[in-house]
Structure formats: C-alpha cells, structure tokens
Motif scaffolding. Structure first.
Motif, short mmCIF file in Angstrom:
data_model
loop_
_atom_site.label_atom_id
_atom_site.label_comp_id
_atom_site.label_asym_id
_atom_site.label_seq_id
_atom_site.Cartn_x
_atom_site.Cartn_y
_atom_site.Cartn_z
N LEU A 128 0.69 -1.05 0.07
CA LEU A 128 -0.09 -0.11 -0.12
C LEU A 128 0.74 1.35 -0.02
O LEU A 128 0.37 2.38 -0.64
N ALA A 129 2.08 1.24 0.71
CA ALA A 129 2.71 2.36 0.73
C ALA A 129 3.76 2.44 -0.72
O ALA A 129 4.09 3.60 -0.67
N PHE A 130 4.20 1.52 -1.16
CA PHE A 130 5.06 1.37 -2.30
C PHE A 130 4.33 0.76 -3.76
O PHE A 130 4.44 -0.57 -3.79
N PRO A 131 3.64 1.66 -4.35
CA PRO A 131 2.92 1.24 -5.74
C PRO A 131 3.81 0.36 -6.59
O PRO A 131 3.23 -0.71 -7.09
N ARG A 132 5.05 0.63 -6.73
CA ARG A 132 5.91 0.04 -7.81
C ARG A 132 5.97 -1.42 -7.16
O ARG A 132 6.06 -2.45 -7.83
N ILE A 133 6.51 -1.46 -5.81
CA ILE A 133 6.47 -2.99 -5.34
C ILE A 133 5.42 -3.77 -5.43
O ILE A 133 5.28 -4.95 -5.69
N ALA A 134 4.15 -3.20 -5.23
CA ALA A 134 2.83 -3.87 -5.38
C ALA A 134 2.71 -4.47 -6.72
O ALA A 134 2.14 -5.60 -6.95
N GLN A 135 3.13 -3.72 -7.79
CA GLN A 135 2.96 -3.91 -9.23
C GLN A 135 3.94 -5.08 -9.51
O GLN A 135 3.56 -6.39 -10.07
N LEU A 136 5.12 -5.29 -9.12
CA LEU A 136 6.10 -6.18 -9.12
C LEU A 136 5.72 -7.40 -8.59
O LEU A 136 5.67 -8.66 -9.14
N ARG A 137 5.10 -7.46 -7.27
CA ARG A 137 4.59 -8.56 -6.47
C ARG A 137 3.45 -9.26 -7.50
O ARG A 137 3.11 -10.45 -7.66
N LEU A 138 2.43 -8.43 -8.19
CA LEU A 138 1.43 -8.80 -8.70
C LEU A 138 1.96 -9.50 -10.00
O LEU A 138 1.23 -10.74 -10.45
N VAL A 139 3.10 -9.04 -10.56
CA VAL A 139 3.51 -9.79 -11.96
C VAL A 139 4.02 -11.15 -11.40
O VAL A 139 3.97 -12.05 -11.93
N ALA A 140 5.03 -11.03 -10.28
CA ALA A 140 5.56 -12.45 -9.75
C ALA A 140 4.40 -13.29 -9.35
O ALA A 140 4.67 -14.56 -9.58
N SER A 141 3.23 -13.03 -8.68
CA SER A 141 2.22 -13.72 -8.20
C SER A 141 1.63 -14.57 -9.77
O SER A 141 1.43 -15.77 -9.55
N ARG A 142 1.34 -13.78 -10.78
CA ARG A 142 0.76 -14.31 -11.83
C ARG A 142 1.55 -15.35 -12.63
O ARG A 142 1.44 -16.35 -13.02
N ALA A 143 2.87 -14.97 -12.53
CA ALA A 143 4.07 -15.86 -13.23
C ALA A 143 4.14 -16.95 -12.40
O ALA A 143 4.00 -18.31 -12.95
N ARG A 144 3.65 -17.09 -11.05
CA ARG A 144 3.90 -18.25 -10.42
C ARG A 144 2.47 -19.24 -10.53
O ARG A 144 2.47 -20.44 -10.74
N THR A 145 1.61 -18.36 -10.72
CA THR A 145 0.03 -19.07 -11.04
C THR A 145 0.20 -19.68 -12.18
O THR A 145 -0.30 -20.91 -12.37
N GLU A 146 1.06 -19.24 -13.35
CA GLU A 146 0.87 -19.86 -14.67
C GLU A 146 1.91 -21.01 -14.47
O GLU A 146 1.27 -22.11 -15.28
#
Length: 449
Positions: free
Chosen positions: A277-295
């Motif tokens: 919530l405090a660092f949007p760039r980190i939030a975006q990268l976590r979302l990308v990593a989460s999607r890559a792991r899900t795939e």
C-alpha cells in the motif's frame, strides 16, 4: 536520590568556601560520601523504574550531575512534582504521558544502521536485529512514541495542569528543530504526508521520500515519521496470497502434496515486508510475480495429471514405479525426480544424485514459465532492496535529531522514574530550597533504611 545528592554536594561546596580554599568540587558527589549514604542502592532502585536505556544510565549516574545553584535544583524538581501529581490523583482527568519501553533504544538502532554513536559501544549481534526491515520497524515504533508524547504534551489540559512535564514530553519529537526551519517546512511536510495517504496505493510516497531527504536534519522528526509510517508490515503467510505476503517460492496449494525436498520453497517466510500500500511499484512487481507463479503451477498441475508424462518419467529403472510423481524445488525451478532414462525427452537436468542413478529434471514446458517467474522475482527483490536502502539512508540522515531525541527522552524518563520512586518510598518534594548551599529538613533519613 536527587535530594540527598544535592544536599551533600551543596554542603561540601559551602564548607570549602568557608575555609577559603580554591578547591572546586564541581558537580559530582565524593565517592566515599556516595557509598556511605548507600546511594548506589537508591540509584539502582531508581534505574529499575525507568523505561529506556538512556533513562537508566542517567539514573545510575545521578550523583555525577548535581545542581550548582538553588534555582537549578528547584528547576529539576518541577517536572518530578508534576509527574508525582499525575501518579497520585490525575487532576483534570490528565493521564500520565504515554511513555513505554521501546523495542530497542535509538542509540542501538543507529548503530545497527551503521551510524557511529559517541560513547555507545557496539551492541552484540543478537541485539542488532535480523535485517534492515527489523530496524526500520523498531525505528518507526520509536518515532511514533515520540509523536504520541508530543501530542500528549500539546494537549490543553496537560499543558495547563503539568506544564513542566508537558514541556519535557514535547522536547524529544522536536529535537534539533528551530522555529524558523520548522515553520517553513511544516506546510511542505503536511502536504506530502497527505499525498502519501491520499489513495489506497499510497501515491505520493516517492515524492515524500525525496522531500524528506531535504527536511531531515534541519527540522523535527515529523518527516521521518511520515516516511516510516506503515512502510514495514507483517508478511502474510506463504499460502495466504496477500500482496504484503511473501510470494511463495514453492508451488501453490494445489501442488503442495507433490512438492518435496529443500530449496527456497521449503524455507519459512520472513516476518516482515515493505508494504504494498505504501509502495505502488512494489505492489505491481508482486502482482507480476504472483501471476507468473500461478501460470507455472497450473502447468505443473496439468503435468501431474498427464498419464503420458507419468509413463515417460517412470519408464526405465523404476524410480517412480508404484508412487506418485514428485516435484522438487531447485533454486527456484521445479523438476521431477526420475531415472536417467528418457531424460532428454523430458527436459533439462537440474540436479543429480551422487550415484547419478536419480535425477531432478525440469520439464520442457515449465522452463520458460520458470524463467519468467525468476525474472519477475529478481526484479521484485531488486526494487525491495533499493527501497529499503533509501529508507535506511533517510534514517541515517536523521541520526543527529534521533540522538538528541534520545537524550531528551532520557530526561523525561528520569523525571517520571523519580516520581515513581518517591511515591513508592513515601518521599516528598522539598517546598523551599535555600540560597546558602544548605537545605534544612526535619527528621531527614536515608530512604534505603
């Protein structure tokens, strides 16, 4: 304790003046007198009633810092009398100041950040903490307490009822500030703080980081407080899937039964993380990593259900004969345990046993998915490390103000501890202090007796 030290010291100075001797005893108590009065016991009891390391050190060395004049002696009693008043009756509904023992003293936190603190020895490794996020979390909690003390001291009832103690409570958070600098920076700091909390993703935090570097060191600790507030949070569990949680290094829950062995996937998650919530760039990268792991996990699950893949892996020496396929984690990649037979048809070898009779092979279909996951995870870790480094740099920039705040907090802590000791031992604050270097008290006795 303060009274006994001041009385003896004042009498000694008066004696040498009468003798016409030029000897200057300074402001410390003679060691023999100090021991004869059993003041080590008194000061030890005083130190146990403090909340901070600085306050305890001040308490034990109280005999070395005596008042030189009656006015100075009376001034030292004023906040003690205020604290005693709050402990006894809480007039006008005023509660005692919200002083609590910090997780770690500011001096030790500064040492952990690599800041040299004069007069403070380097703490043992176990006192430093396990990483920069631990230090930042404790530092944020420390500055938050200073802000709460300042707010308490600024309340109308407290400032009116116990003005001397309220002034001490306001001092740590305003350490190192000047009125002109604080006034000129207050508007910018407040606007940046509002920007940091203006949206659910904390937009404006980058601007706040940049602004704080200019403010810290010439204003109070409000800018550091704004930067650290909510920056470090507890991680969600590895299976919880929260954005603030650790991106699980092993397959998701659908593959948990098929994952064995060591590697990243079997390691427990760290307890702290930078807030999404405090660092949007980190939030975006976590979302990308989460999607890559899900795939990748989805593809691995499909392989586990494939009869053709199972026959290809299990043919030959029978490593997996009669048992379900097992995926193993090797440096962030997952492979299947099999014999060397048909290895080239399955994929690339990740690891081999000492006998070379058992291999961990990464299926071809999973290789590009693991590449994408590792790239996303590396980008995330790089951004987290850079953000953590920037926060630590800001904290180091604030070292002078933090050191002064620690000293001011020790003064407040000592005043409250003196009041607690006086209340517990049935002491009283002298109502009149003479100007001749002598205090005359009836039935004076050693409180340790």
């Amino acid at each position: 304790a303060r009274m006994s030290c001041d009385v003896v010291g004042a009498r000694a100075r008066a004696y040498w003046r009468q003798m016409g001797c030029a000897l200057d005893l300074g402001t410390s108590l003679e060691q023999g007198t100090f021991a004869a009065l059993e003041l080590p016991l008194v000061l030890g009891a005083l130190a146990t009633r403090t909340c901070t390391a600085g306050g305890a050190a001040r308490a034990r060395a109280l005999h070395e810092d005596l008042a030189r004049t009656a006015a100075e002696c009376a001034a030292r009693y004023q906040p003690v009398a205020d604290a005693l008043l709050l402990l006894e009756c809480r007039p006008n509904g005023v509660d005692p100041p919200p002083l609590r023992p910090p997780e770690r003293d500011a001096q030790f936190l500064l040492r952990a950040l690599g800041v040299s603190v004069p007069g403070v020895l380097s703490p043992p490794p176990q006192d430093v903490g396990s990483g920069p996020l631990d230090v930042l979390r404790d530092l944020s909690s420390y500055v938050e307490m200073l802000q709460e003390l300042s707010q308490w001291g600024s309340e109308r009832q407290a400032a009116k009822t116990v003005s001397f103690l309220a002034k001490l409570a306001r001092a740590p958070y305003a350490a190192g500030s000047t009125k002109s600098a604080a006034k000129s920076a207050a508007k910018s700091t407040n606007s940046a703080s509002k920007a940091a909390g203006s949206s659910s993703l904390g937009l404006g935090r980058a601007e706040l980081l940049s602004l704080s570097r200019e403010l810290i060191g010439r204003t109070d600790l409000s800018s550091l407080r704004a930067v650290l507030d909510g920056a470090v949070v507890k991680r969600a569990s590895a299976e919880g899937g929260g954005l603030d949680g650790l991106i699980s290094a092993g397959p998701n829950s659908g593959l948990s039964a098929g994952l064995t062995g060591g590697g990243i996937g079997s390691q427990p998650a760290h307890l702290l993380a930078l807030s999404s919530l405090a660092f949007p760039r980190i939030a975006q990268l976590r979302l990308v990593a989460s999607r890559a792991r899900t795939e990748r996990d989805k593809a691995a699950s499909e392989l586990l259900k494939s009869v053709e893949f199972a026959e290809r892996v299990g043919s030959g020496s029978g490593v997996n004969s009669g048992s379900a396929l097992q995926f193993r984690d090797v440096d962030g990649r997952i492979g299947v345990a099999m014999s060397p037979v048909n290895r080239s048809a399955v994929g690339r070898m990740l690891r081999a046993s000492n006998s070379k009779r058992s291999l961990v092979v990464e299926p071809k279909v999973l290789r590009p998915l693991s590449d994408a996951l590792l790239a996303a995870t590396a980008a995330l870790r790089e951004e987290e490390s850079a953000t953590s480094a920037r926060l630590c740099a800001l904290a180091r920039d604030a070292a002078p103000a933090l050191s002064r705040a620690s000293e001011e907090l020790a003064t407040l802590d000592l005043a409250i501890a003196c009041a607690k000791l006086g209340k517990d031992w049935g002491g009283s604050v002298p109502t009149a202090i003479g100007s001749e270097g002598v205090i005359r008290l009836r039935a004076l006795r050693n409180p340790a007796l």
